[in-house]
Design an enzyme around this catalytic site. Structure first.
Site, PDB file in Angstrom:
ATOM      1  N   SER A 124       0.792  -1.418  -0.141  1.00 19.70           N
ATOM      2  CA  SER A 124      -0.135   0.230  -0.120  1.00 19.70           C
ATOM      3  C   SER A 124       1.112   0.879   0.114  1.00 19.70           C
ATOM      4  CB  SER A 124      -0.856   0.099   1.421  1.00 19.70           C
ATOM      5  OG  SER A 124      -1.571   1.110   1.479  1.00 19.70           O
TER       6      SER A 124
ATOM      7  N   TYR B 268      -2.788   0.465  10.639  1.00 17.53           N
ATOM      8  CA  TYR B 268      -3.702  -0.220   9.076  1.00 17.53           C
ATOM      9  C   TYR B 268      -1.928   0.219   8.451  1.00 17.53           C
ATOM     10  CZ  TYR B 268      -4.149  -0.833   4.436  1.00 17.53           C
ATOM     11  OH  TYR B 268      -4.137  -1.371   3.136  1.00 17.53           O
TER      12      TYR B 268
END
Length: 247
Positions: free
Chosen positions: A144, A157
């Site tokens: 990500s 996260y």
């Protein structure tokens, strides 16, 4: 060297019931690979597998799997080898994002993200590596943007995706001499179910054409999976064109 096709290759895709995982299974099958679809939702997996097999004439095998359960992950890889004789590519895609600020994130939410985003990647990698060595195979991680730059809105996260990149590249260093290629693909926002765990899914938050579509990430994953020895593509960033505009 990059092959144009994946004929006679076998690929496992985790998180394959929707979003990036589903799109990846479809693109790999388009390129000729037999695919093994893993996720918790059997019905969704079987629907994807039926479509893939009908459209592309490949074998699509369903193995319902909770990636946080190491026994189920081992069974996934064993079932793949029993069905196809080996593994040529593993796409570590299963992941989720829960909560936000550290002070507002429950312990259960924290544990869930760590279990799926970190433990799940570890279990699948550990189980598949011996077979990837035999095949000079490709190991692909879905990372990500949040694994490269701070994400103040969701530090945990982001930390799991920093972990993913650190783990992936360290594995790359450990197994490169064995002929295994390792790639991390880093998206920014993608129109999928992501975010639905405790809020609004990105596919509802963003209109078509506003951010990246799952098929675009799947194409990057397929490019990585088509790499042939001695070459690997170590990292691929797939960003919205305006992603850096706020810096």
């Amino acid at each position: 060297m990059v092959s144009a096709r994946l004929d006679d290759q076998v690929a496992i895709v985790t998180g394959a019931s929707s979003g990036i995982g589903e799109a990846t299974a479809r693109i790999l099958a388009r390129d000729g690979a037999d695919v093994v679809l893993a996720a918790r939702r059997r019905g969704e997996l079987e629907a994807v597998a039926d479509d893939v097999a009908d459209e592309h004439g490949v074998d699509a095998h369903v193995v319902p799997t909770d990636v946080t359960n190491e026994d189920e992950v081992e069974a996934l890889v064993d079932a793949t080898c029993e069905e196809f004789g080996g593994v040529d590519a593993l796409v570590n895609n299963a992941g989720l994002g829960v909560g936000g600020d550290v002070e507002d994130l429950s312990t259960d939410g924290y544990r869930q993200m760590m279990d799926v985003n970190c433990d799940g990647m570890f279990f699948a990698t550990r189980a598949a590596l011996p077979h990837l060595r035999e095949a000079d195979g490709n190991l692909v991680f879905v990372g990500s943007f949040a694994g490269q730059y701070p994400r103040p809105s969701n530090p945990v996260y982001a930390a799991t995706k920093w972990w993913t990149r650190g783990f992936a590249h360290s594995v790359e260093a450990a197994v490169g001499d064995d002929g295994v290629a390792v790639t991390v693909v880093n998206p920014t926002e993608v129109r999928t179910e992501f975010g639905s765990e405790d809020g609004t899914a990105f596919e509802e938050t963003f209109d078509p054409g506003e951010v990246t579509e799952p098929e675009e990430i799947a194409e990057a994953i397929a490019f990585a999976a088509r790499q042939e020895a001695p070459t690997t593509t170590s990292e691929i960033d797939v960003y919205r064109r305006d992603k850096f505009a706020h810096f």
